[in-house]
Enzyme design. Sequence first.
Site, PDB file in Angstrom:
ATOM      1  CB  ALA A   9      -0.920  -0.008   1.217  1.00 48.95           C
ATOM      2  N   GLY A  11       1.996   3.013  -2.849  1.00 47.58           N
ATOM      3  CA  GLY A  11       1.987   3.834  -4.048  1.00 47.58           C
ATOM      4  C   GLY A  11       1.336   5.199  -3.865  1.00 47.58           C
ATOM      5  NE  ARG A  15      -4.055   6.275 -14.955  1.00 48.71           N
ATOM      6  CZ  ARG A  15      -4.498   5.062 -15.272  1.00 48.71           C
ATOM      7  NH1 ARG A  15      -3.729   3.998 -15.069  1.00 48.71           N
ATOM      8  NH2 ARG A  15      -5.717   4.915 -15.750  1.00 48.71           N
TER       9      ARG A  15
END
Length: 451
Positions: A9, A11, A15
């Site tokens: 977890a 990242g 985007r």
Amino acid sequence: MATALIVLAAGMGTRMNSDLPKVMHQVAGAPLFAHALASGAALSPDRVVLVVGHGAELVEATAKEIDPEISIAVQVEQLGTGHAVQQARAALDGFGGDVFVLYGDTPFIRPETLETMAAARTQGADVVVLGFDAADPGRYGRLIVVDGALDRIVEFKDASADERAVTLCNSGVIAADAGLLFDLLDGVGNDNASGEYYLPDIVSVARARGLTASVVTCDEAETLGINSRAELADAEDVFQTRARDAALEDGVTLIARDTVYFAYDTVIGRDSVIEPNVVFGPGVTVESGALIRAFSHLEGCHVSRGAVVGPYARLRPGAELANDAKVGNFVEIKNAQIEEGAKINHLSYVGDARVGKHANIGAGTITCNYDGVSKHHTNIGARTFIGSNTCLVAPVSVGDEAMTATGTVVTKNVPAGAMAVGRAKMEVKPGLALKLFEKLKAAKARRQKGS
């Protein structure tokens, strides 16, 4: 066999275009990583390690609220999934058993799928990889199977044309013995297009050592990863469709199914009826035979058998409705116990309170529970009648079978059986309305003439 989970977890989720870490975005009222933890919980893991990075403090604090026993590992540099798993090594020091690697941005892996992977480990595969047949393989890593065994996993950017033609794709979920997992990771390099350490490369390392690797497959929908707001919206749709289908299967009536929204932990008993445009936030239990009427919002509450909520009602955390209680239109309940058969039918706020059995709360009633600093409790007895537009200034109590007159401001306790009257005396001034209107109209005319 002992089991551990590693959930990645770390990242950023560029985007998502957000200040929040990607895994903190929610589906069905829970952070994305919480769904992965819930799936893994089916394996009854002895240890759980969450690997955090971007927004580490926020993710860690939220994870500790979900599971105070969870271990946290920090990936300071983002050097690939293999590097991320390595960060969990210290937290699993001395652990002997299987490790399952899950992803905090992949919320829909079914517990049954993980159990199938566990069975494959029991049957002798050294490394088990979860794969899926993709309708559009796109840029997924490909699983290359040779003679029925998994030979290697190839990232899209490193794949040949023939390898890109393969439709069996890698979900990223892997299971292996803990010691073997980290030993294989020690053999993984970063000689690839991204210069990263890929977790899937452990398959090639294992095969080179003569170890076995196998593939367990699942439906592609389980592997849905969240990388953008559009994918987050798609994930919400997937969850809600599954939740609605499950509710119908369990004997719940959804009059307009596509307008009802569930949280990740909503529980509704059979023969309950949910009318259109109802939203369930986290922490709601509705017992059998209840009726939730249209445009109501419920969160952190319990609704007992035969109770009726709404339409246009709001139940906030701590609301407890007993059997056959009724909460009607434009009523808000917060941290209050509404006992059996009590009625609060319209336009009222009841907070930090108890409403006794078969009490009747008139329209516009307010429990004045907050003094600007602290909250205070209101106790309303059984079979009381609270007149419309009563203000109950807490802390205060109204005894059993007592009554308040319409418009009363209750500032002291009302004994059982008594009636409280506390409103200004009304006077009637004959002809005063006509005189006042004449005066106001004349003043308005003067203003208009002057402008």
